[in-house]
Design a protein around this motif. Structure first.
Motif, mmCIF file in Angstrom:
data_model
loop_
_atom_site.group_PDB
_atom_site.id
_atom_site.type_symbol
_atom_site.label_atom_id
_atom_site.label_comp_id
_atom_site.label_asym_id
_atom_site.label_seq_id
_atom_site.Cartn_x
_atom_site.Cartn_y
_atom_site.Cartn_z
ATOM 1 N N LYS A 64 0.831 -1.201 0.000
ATOM 2 C CA LYS A 64 0.000 0.000 0.000
ATOM 3 C C LYS A 64 0.875 1.265 0.000
ATOM 4 C CE LYS A 64 -3.783 0.041 2.485
ATOM 5 N NZ LYS A 64 -4.682 -0.044 3.662
ATOM 6 N N GLN A 95 -8.211 -3.831 6.783
ATOM 7 C CA GLN A 95 -7.340 -4.286 5.695
ATOM 8 C C GLN A 95 -5.974 -4.778 6.147
ATOM 9 O OE1 GLN A 95 -6.780 -1.189 2.823
ATOM 10 N NE2 GLN A 95 -8.945 -0.969 2.355
ATOM 11 N N GLY A 99 -5.482 -7.709 3.711
ATOM 12 C CA GLY A 99 -6.008 -6.991 2.559
ATOM 13 C C GLY A 99 -7.507 -6.768 2.658
ATOM 14 N N SER A 181 -11.877 -11.308 3.317
ATOM 15 C CA SER A 181 -12.075 -10.153 2.433
ATOM 16 C C SER A 181 -13.477 -9.590 2.581
ATOM 17 C CB SER A 181 -11.817 -10.551 0.973
ATOM 18 O OG SER A 181 -10.458 -10.863 0.758
ATOM 19 N N ALA A 184 -13.657 -7.701 5.828
ATOM 20 C CA ALA A 184 -12.949 -6.418 5.734
ATOM 21 C C ALA A 184 -13.755 -5.406 4.916
ATOM 22 C CB ALA A 184 -11.572 -6.636 5.101
ATOM 23 N N TRP A 195 -14.994 -0.418 -0.954
ATOM 24 C CA TRP A 195 -13.863 -1.121 -1.553
ATOM 25 C C TRP A 195 -14.373 -2.185 -2.506
ATOM 26 C CZ3 TRP A 195 -12.073 -1.790 4.131
ATOM 27 C CH2 TRP A 195 -11.529 -0.579 4.578
ATOM 28 N N ASN A 198 -12.870 -8.553 -3.769
ATOM 29 C CA ASN A 198 -11.547 -9.159 -3.892
ATOM 30 C C ASN A 198 -11.604 -10.546 -4.530
ATOM 31 O OD1 ASN A 198 -8.794 -8.728 -3.551
ATOM 32 N ND2 ASN A 198 -8.716 -9.803 -1.594
ATOM 33 N N SER A 218 -7.336 -7.669 -5.851
ATOM 34 C CA SER A 218 -6.543 -6.489 -5.490
ATOM 35 C C SER A 218 -5.050 -6.744 -5.635
ATOM 36 C CB SER A 218 -6.866 -6.038 -4.058
ATOM 37 O OG SER A 218 -6.540 -7.043 -3.113
#
Length: 404
Positions: A64, A95, A99, A181, A184, A195, A198, A218
């Motif tokens: 990131k 995250q 992730g 995922s 998150a 977001w 994923n 991602s």
């Protein structure tokens, strides 16, 4: 005279230095032991290794940070002047463990302006509960089957036991990671962040290339944006394109862990994807779609053996079992026990890894209106209660990708 060109060169120099600095920290913590081990083997020296604890989420937040550095250099976004906003981007808690790896340019606007609405919060709760159910009710139970199989002394097992074991792992890793995922993404939505997904039902893919466009989306986008395209992508000669593919997949393997099995796993996919591009794609596209899906599943299942088993000896022994070369026969008591006790779990997991459940969800909402929402609310409540009961009764089972 100091001009724009000089500024650009200076900015590029700082960008490279910052990337090297961040990658060096990641490499030291993650690959120090692996490097010392291999130097010892090659030289015969008895070098001692200091066991260093791996900083939590280092692979994810390093990527990131690199995303931020490159996006600012390329002018995709403005430099962040507020340390708190930058820290929020890097270390936002949903995250940081596993992730998804949201690129800075995709998250920049929401660091300053976002809205938490009842609808968005509700959608986030739904997403979180589905992820919780995936992890606790499905993934944790599938993992027990795989642990049971790979713990058989000397990996002496029948072909069916080997296949059932690796299929259990294939489903386990999907529900474990996609479950995290979803949790998150759901938590992010509750906080006002949107977001992207994923995972997009990777096990219905028709090729290995498509699989990796649907799995850990991602991460795939990150490698494409910050490694594959800067190297030239596919707009270069065949030789350089081959180099680019293998560089990306070598790095992908290493990113997942400091062990030779991950390197072999990465190279395996590099070979398969390159062959698909130059040889397999056209004849594969002319086949029945179900044959294409079976081809992809075969490749993926074979790959997961390399991904999880640590030693080369174990990997080849397991392959020998799968293809009846070194197995104890086609069927044994272990296989029959797994089928008898876990066939319902396998069926639920297989259906859950396809769009079947989503289609059922949409159908209930469409056909039953408000009553459909009541039914779904009860369904989510049952998932939460069952998950809590399972967590209380079971031992601690961390997310698989936390160690990466």
């Amino acid at each position: 005279m100091y001009n724009i060109k000089n500024k650009r060169e200076e900015a590029k120099f700082y960008m490279v230095c910052l990337i090297v600095f961040n990658v060096s920290i990641l490499a030291f913590y993650k690959y120090y032991g692996f490097l010392i081990d291999n130097i010892s083997i090659l030289t015969g020296l008895n070098l001692k290794i200091i066991n260093l604890p791996l900083p939590f989420g280092i692979s994810f937040y390093t990527f990131k940070i690199i995303s931020y550095i490159v996006d600012v250099y390329l002018g995709k976004c403005k430099p962040q002047s507020r340390l708190t906003s930058f820290a929020l981007y890097v270390s936002i808690f949903p995250q940081i463990g596993a992730g998804p790896i949201v690129q800075y340019s995709d998250m920049e606007s929401e660091l300053f302006e976002r809205k938490v609405t009842p609808e968005k919060f509700g959608k986030g709760v739904e997403k979180f509960i589905m992820g919780l159910g995936k992890k606790v009710l499905i993934a944790n139970n599938l993992s027990l089957i795989w642990v049971q199989v790979k713990s058989i002394p000397g990996l002496e097992m029948s072909a069916l036991t080997a296949w059932l074991g690796i299929i259990a792992f294939t489903l386990y890793i999907y529900f474990d990671f996609s479950g995290y995922s979803d949790m998150a993404i759901g938590l992010g939505r509750m906080l006002g962040f949107t977001w992207a997904e994923n995972f997009n039902y990777p096990y219905i893919s028709k090729s290995a290339s498509e699989f990796w466009r649907r799995w850990h989306i991602s991460l795939g986008n990150w490698f494409k944006t910050y490694i594959y395209i800067p190297l030239g992508g596919n707009r270069v000669s065949k030789l350089l394109n081959l180099r680019n593919i293998f560089v990306v997949w070598m790095v992908t393997g290493l990113w997942h862990g400091a062990n030779w099995n991950f390197i072999f796993w990465g190279l395996f996919y590099g070979i398969i994807i390159y062959l698909e591009k130059i040889k397999i794609a056209k004849p594969l596209s002319r086949m029945n779609s179900k044959i294409q899906v079976l081809y992809c599943l075969f490749i993926v299942v074979i790959g997961w053996v390399m991904f999880d088993l640590q030693s080369v000896g174990q990997i080849f022994k397991f392959y020998a079992n799968m293809f009846i070369i070194g197995s104890t026969g086609l069927v044994d008591s272990n296989a029959l026990y797994i089928i008898r006790t876990s066939w319902k779990l396998f069926l639920i997991a297989i259906l859950g890894s396809t769009p079947f459940v989503l289609g059922l969800y949409e159908n209930i909402k469409r056909r039953f209106g408000k009553n459909g929402y009541i039914f779904l609310a009860v369904f989510y409540a049952i998932i939460v209660l069952l998950s809590i009961s399972s967590l209380v009764a079971d031992s601690y089972s961390p997310f698989l990708y936390f160690k990466f």
